[in-house]
Design a protein around this motif. Sequence first.
Motif, mmCIF file in Angstrom:
data_model
loop_
_atom_site.group_PDB
_atom_site.id
_atom_site.type_symbol
_atom_site.label_atom_id
_atom_site.label_comp_id
_atom_site.label_asym_id
_atom_site.label_seq_id
_atom_site.Cartn_x
_atom_site.Cartn_y
_atom_site.Cartn_z
ATOM 1 N N MET A 1 0.846 -1.197 0.000
ATOM 2 C CA MET A 1 0.000 0.000 0.000
ATOM 3 C C MET A 1 0.877 1.240 0.000
ATOM 4 O O MET A 1 1.863 1.322 0.719
ATOM 5 C CB MET A 1 -0.897 0.003 1.243
ATOM 6 N N THR A 2 0.540 2.220 -0.802
ATOM 7 C CA THR A 2 1.357 3.419 -0.902
ATOM 8 C C THR A 2 1.100 4.350 0.285
ATOM 9 O O THR A 2 0.068 4.282 0.951
ATOM 10 C CB THR A 2 1.035 4.184 -2.190
ATOM 11 N N ALA A 3 2.070 5.255 0.483
ATOM 12 C CA ALA A 3 1.910 6.240 1.556
ATOM 13 C C ALA A 3 0.691 7.121 1.296
ATOM 14 O O ALA A 3 -0.032 7.508 2.215
ATOM 15 C CB ALA A 3 3.174 7.085 1.688
ATOM 16 N N GLU A 4 0.447 7.447 -0.002
ATOM 17 C CA GLU A 4 -0.697 8.301 -0.330
ATOM 18 C C GLU A 4 -2.014 7.623 0.048
ATOM 19 O O GLU A 4 -2.930 8.245 0.583
ATOM 20 C CB GLU A 4 -0.688 8.631 -1.828
ATOM 21 N N LEU A 5 -2.126 6.327 -0.238
ATOM 22 C CA LEU A 5 -3.337 5.595 0.107
ATOM 23 C C LEU A 5 -3.491 5.508 1.621
ATOM 24 O O LEU A 5 -4.591 5.636 2.156
ATOM 25 C CB LEU A 5 -3.307 4.202 -0.512
ATOM 26 N N ALA A 6 -2.374 5.323 2.325
ATOM 27 C CA ALA A 6 -2.440 5.267 3.789
ATOM 28 C C ALA A 6 -2.974 6.567 4.356
ATOM 29 O O ALA A 6 -3.751 6.576 5.311
ATOM 30 C CB ALA A 6 -1.054 4.977 4.358
ATOM 31 N N ALA A 7 -2.584 7.683 3.749
ATOM 32 C CA ALA A 7 -3.068 8.974 4.234
ATOM 33 C C ALA A 7 -4.583 9.060 4.091
ATOM 34 O O ALA A 7 -5.269 9.631 4.938
ATOM 35 C CB ALA A 7 -2.391 10.100 3.470
ATOM 36 N N ASN A 8 -5.118 8.476 3.033
ATOM 37 C CA ASN A 8 -6.560 8.531 2.819
ATOM 38 C C ASN A 8 -7.327 7.672 3.818
ATOM 39 O O ASN A 8 -8.535 7.851 3.999
ATOM 40 C CB ASN A 8 -6.887 8.078 1.391
ATOM 41 N N LEU A 9 -6.659 6.710 4.427
ATOM 42 C CA LEU A 9 -7.336 5.851 5.393
ATOM 43 C C LEU A 9 -7.607 6.579 6.705
ATOM 44 O O LEU A 9 -8.468 6.185 7.473
ATOM 45 C CB LEU A 9 -6.492 4.606 5.675
ATOM 46 N N GLY A 10 -6.852 7.623 6.971
ATOM 47 C CA GLY A 10 -7.063 8.365 8.208
ATOM 48 C C GLY A 10 -8.256 9.293 8.082
ATOM 49 O O GLY A 10 -8.538 9.836 7.010
ATOM 50 N N HIS A 11 -8.986 9.481 9.171
ATOM 51 C CA HIS A 11 -10.077 10.450 9.161
ATOM 52 C C HIS A 11 -9.754 11.578 10.130
ATOM 53 O O HIS A 11 -9.034 11.389 11.110
ATOM 54 C CB HIS A 11 -11.421 9.797 9.500
ATOM 55 N N ILE A 12 -10.263 12.752 9.823
ATOM 56 C CA ILE A 12 -9.946 13.955 10.590
ATOM 57 C C ILE A 12 -10.994 14.169 11.677
ATOM 58 O O ILE A 12 -12.200 14.118 11.414
ATOM 59 C CB ILE A 12 -9.894 15.191 9.677
ATOM 60 N N GLU A 13 -10.513 14.391 12.895
ATOM 61 C CA GLU A 13 -11.384 14.812 13.996
ATOM 62 C C GLU A 13 -10.882 16.155 14.511
ATOM 63 O O GLU A 13 -9.723 16.517 14.305
ATOM 64 C CB GLU A 13 -11.360 13.784 15.132
ATOM 65 N N GLY A 14 -11.750 16.879 15.194
ATOM 66 C CA GLY A 14 -11.330 18.137 15.790
ATOM 67 C C GLY A 14 -12.385 19.215 15.642
ATOM 68 O O GLY A 14 -13.590 18.937 15.544
ATOM 69 N N ASN A 15 -11.906 20.465 15.608
ATOM 70 C CA ASN A 15 -12.794 21.608 15.447
ATOM 71 C C ASN A 15 -12.195 22.531 14.392
ATOM 72 O O ASN A 15 -11.250 22.154 13.694
ATOM 73 C CB ASN A 15 -13.010 22.326 16.790
ATOM 74 N N GLU A 16 -12.711 23.729 14.274
ATOM 75 C CA GLU A 16 -12.231 24.613 13.205
ATOM 76 C C GLU A 16 -10.794 25.058 13.426
ATOM 77 O O GLU A 16 -10.133 25.521 12.474
ATOM 78 C CB GLU A 16 -13.139 25.841 13.101
ATOM 79 N N HIS A 17 -10.268 24.923 14.638
ATOM 80 C CA HIS A 17 -8.916 25.387 14.933
ATOM 81 C C HIS A 17 -7.898 24.261 15.059
ATOM 82 O O HIS A 17 -6.747 24.404 14.640
ATOM 83 C CB HIS A 17 -8.912 26.181 16.248
ATOM 84 N N THR A 18 -8.295 23.165 15.663
ATOM 85 C CA THR A 18 -7.365 22.081 15.998
ATOM 86 C C THR A 18 -7.884 20.773 15.427
ATOM 87 O O THR A 18 -9.039 20.411 15.660
ATOM 88 C CB THR A 18 -7.222 21.957 17.530
ATOM 89 N N LYS A 19 -7.006 20.080 14.709
ATOM 90 C CA LYS A 19 -7.420 18.829 14.079
ATOM 91 C C LYS A 19 -6.381 17.742 14.328
ATOM 92 O O LYS A 19 -5.182 18.025 14.452
ATOM 93 C CB LYS A 19 -7.619 19.029 12.571
#
Length: 311
Positions: A1-19
């Motif tokens: 699996m490529t690094a680019e694909l691995a990045a897509n597996l992560g999901h973002i949590e947080g708020n408008e300032h901190t993620k």
Amino acid sequence: MTAELAANLGHIEGNEHTKITVYAATGLDWVREHRETLQDRLREHGAILLRGMPADLAVFNQVTEEIGGSLLTYTERSTPRSAVSGNIYTSTEYPAAESIPMHNENSYSAHWPDRLFFLCDTAAETGGATPIADSRAMYRLLPSDLRERFAGGVTYTRAFREGLGLTWQEAFQTDDRQVVEDYCTGNGQTYEWTDEGLRTRHVRPSFVEEPHTGATVWFNQSNLFHVSSLGEEVSEALLELYPEEDLPRNAFFADGSPIPRADLVTIKAAYDEVSYAFPWQPGDIMVINNMLMAHGREPFTGKRRILVAMT
């Protein structure tokens, strides 16, 4: 699996300032395979959470070395913590009912860690989160007149004695006064030996440029060092017992003048707006870029064991 694909597996949590980017990590091999992606995410965005890892000290040690390199010792200590294994420590051992204000690790020092690693060994029954706050957003949100007052930096003062805060032996991890003197001289600190122990004083910046992104970041511990961080009752009691130069720690403007309480209230309000917290799960490993993210601790009930390593 490529690094680019691995990045897509992560999901973002947080708020408008901190993620924070949350990854479903399947083990040490997964971390090794996607190390470059994780490092890039830390350099640019400041925080990642590896969820699904075992709450295992040996694995944690290997993860820290894979992502951050060699572990650092905890020097010039300002809070109590215990070594667990090598350079892995317990998180700050403050009473469970107390909060720990937001701060960038060792930003009061001439040297600080680049990366902080937190392992949730035991999640608290309630509370106990380790909130994070984007230091770029902090700088942007603080009023310009406050930033101007802090432009010269922060003066940190400490008084070490038995029975109140850390002793100088605990803080500097030595019984040798010459070692302490050499450390202070080499790190721009003035020092004075007293009948009760030691006083130190030095100035560090309030905000700096983060080298990778070029962003200006709010990077200091004025809010944590200031006596008011102990709460009104405790701070008033200490000031009745000791002159300001004999408080365990305190913070002033660079010229030695007092920091108005109103400025500290404004800083806390900004941290409250910027910060983001998530509930710990056993095995969670959070990694933060220390210059891009401040962190703290929420009060908790029940048993809680969070381990920390620095690189």
